[in-house]
Design an enzyme around this catalytic site. Sequence first.
Site, PDB file in Angstrom:
ATOM      1  N   LYS A 208       0.719  -1.211  -0.255  1.00 12.45           N
ATOM      2  CA  LYS A 208      -0.066  -0.072   0.114  1.00 12.45           C
ATOM      3  C   LYS A 208       0.724   1.132  -0.315  1.00 12.45           C
ATOM      4  O   LYS A 208       0.290   2.099  -0.295  1.00 12.45           O
ATOM      5  CB  LYS A 208      -0.689   0.015   1.120  1.00 12.45           C
ATOM      6  CG  LYS A 208      -2.042  -1.226   1.192  1.00 12.45           C
ATOM      7  CD  LYS A 208      -3.079  -0.919   2.409  1.00 12.45           C
ATOM      8  CE  LYS A 208      -2.535  -0.751   3.461  1.00 12.45           C
ATOM      9  NZ  LYS A 208      -1.476  -1.961   4.167  1.00 12.45           N
TER      10      LYS A 208
ATOM     11  N   ARG B 239     -10.270   0.866   8.355  1.00 13.65           N
ATOM     12  CA  ARG B 239     -10.348  -0.622   8.787  1.00 13.65           C
ATOM     13  C   ARG B 239     -11.188  -1.658   9.329  1.00 13.65           C
ATOM     14  O   ARG B 239     -11.276  -2.564   9.647  1.00 13.65           O
ATOM     15  CB  ARG B 239      -9.150  -0.805   9.361  1.00 13.65           C
ATOM     16  CG  ARG B 239      -8.149  -0.560   8.390  1.00 13.65           C
ATOM     17  CD  ARG B 239      -6.455  -1.217   9.838  1.00 13.65           C
ATOM     18  NE  ARG B 239      -5.435  -1.300   9.440  1.00 13.65           N
ATOM     19  CZ  ARG B 239      -4.156  -0.719   9.835  1.00 13.65           C
ATOM     20  NH1 ARG B 239      -4.787  -0.622  11.308  1.00 13.65           N
ATOM     21  NH2 ARG B 239      -3.266  -0.996   9.060  1.00 13.65           N
TER      22      ARG B 239
ATOM     23  N   ARG C  93      10.826  -6.655   5.878  1.00  9.72           N
ATOM     24  CA  ARG C  93      11.202  -5.183   6.061  1.00  9.72           C
ATOM     25  C   ARG C  93      11.626  -4.915   7.476  1.00  9.72           C
ATOM     26  O   ARG C  93      12.166  -3.862   7.775  1.00  9.72           O
ATOM     27  CB  ARG C  93       9.355  -4.607   5.863  1.00  9.72           C
ATOM     28  CG  ARG C  93       9.578  -3.185   5.862  1.00  9.72           C
ATOM     29  CD  ARG C  93       8.452  -3.007   5.718  1.00  9.72           C
ATOM     30  NE  ARG C  93       7.160  -3.348   6.702  1.00  9.72           N
ATOM     31  CZ  ARG C  93       5.767  -3.016   5.913  1.00  9.72           C
ATOM     32  NH1 ARG C  93       5.902  -2.215   5.318  1.00  9.72           N
ATOM     33  NH2 ARG C  93       5.045  -2.389   7.477  1.00  9.72           N
TER      34      ARG C  93
ATOM     35  N   ARG D 113      10.783  -1.431  12.714  1.00  8.44           N
ATOM     36  CA  ARG D 113      10.057  -1.228  13.339  1.00  8.44           C
ATOM     37  C   ARG D 113       9.495  -3.317  14.402  1.00  8.44           C
ATOM     38  O   ARG D 113       9.565  -3.562  13.370  1.00  8.44           O
ATOM     39  CB  ARG D 113       8.945  -1.602  11.970  1.00  8.44           C
ATOM     40  CG  ARG D 113       9.144  -0.073  11.793  1.00  8.44           C
ATOM     41  CD  ARG D 113       7.777  -0.067  10.537  1.00  8.44           C
ATOM     42  NE  ARG D 113       6.496  -0.191  10.469  1.00  8.44           N
ATOM     43  CZ  ARG D 113       5.341   0.098   9.845  1.00  8.44           C
ATOM     44  NH1 ARG D 113       5.689   0.266   8.832  1.00  8.44           N
ATOM     45  NH2 ARG D 113       4.196  -0.774  10.168  1.00  8.44           N
TER      46      ARG D 113
ATOM     47  N   ARG E 165      -1.947  -9.288  13.364  1.00  9.21           N
ATOM     48  CA  ARG E 165      -2.375  -8.258  12.612  1.00  9.21           C
ATOM     49  C   ARG E 165      -3.726  -8.765  11.347  1.00  9.21           C
ATOM     50  O   ARG E 165      -4.163  -8.226  10.562  1.00  9.21           O
ATOM     51  CB  ARG E 165      -1.358  -7.036  11.799  1.00  9.21           C
ATOM     52  CG  ARG E 165      -1.146  -7.257  12.738  1.00  9.21           C
ATOM     53  CD  ARG E 165       1.037  -6.374  12.527  1.00  9.21           C
ATOM     54  NE  ARG E 165       0.512  -5.204  11.836  1.00  9.21           N
ATOM     55  CZ  ARG E 165       1.779  -5.215  11.055  1.00  9.21           C
ATOM     56  NH1 ARG E 165       3.523  -5.378  11.687  1.00  9.21           N
ATOM     57  NH2 ARG E 165       2.221  -4.233   9.989  1.00  9.21           N
TER      58      ARG E 165
END
Length: 190
Positions: A14, A89, A128, A134, A146
């Site tokens: 995204k 969401r 990532r 993160r 998630r």
Amino acid sequence: MINIVLFGKPGAGKGTQAEFLKEKYNLTHLSTGDIFRYNIKNETQLGMLAKTYMDKGDLVPDEVTIQMLQSEVDKNPQSAGFLFDGFPRTLAQAAALDKFLESKNQKITATVALEADDEILVERLLERGKTSGRPDDQDEEKIRNRYQEYNEKTAPLMDYYKAQQKFHAVDGIGEIQEVTERLSNVIDNL
């Protein structure tokens, strides 16, 4: 004015695609992730509250997310349109967004979902996580949590937007440019 909601599970691309779309269509990109990180970094009250949920891998409650997003829309009154990335969401968020936009004589033009296999996305996020720092991208259990949250709370939005004839699915796997072209084809034909 074009207002696009960009859907996809974490890692679906995204953020990458939003960069191309905002430039091509002159949209203001509103990424809830970026908005959360800004508020957390600057230790705003809403940011610190959001962090407690994010650290557990949970979605931030609607009222916190909506307040942050409304503030960002209000900061950009001259925008040619908005690209909502990571919001809404939940059905409650979608209804709140519709109501908020309606109060500004606007509406969602279309929703576009980047679709991809969970296993591919888990690998993307773990990779990532090695470079981003993160913590939510470094723990496979949190990533899968998630996805479970996404499936339970976000997937019903597809029916919400299908009922409004505003839902479009796009294959999110492939070279970045290929995915960008697929997204552009949908938006150009609105």
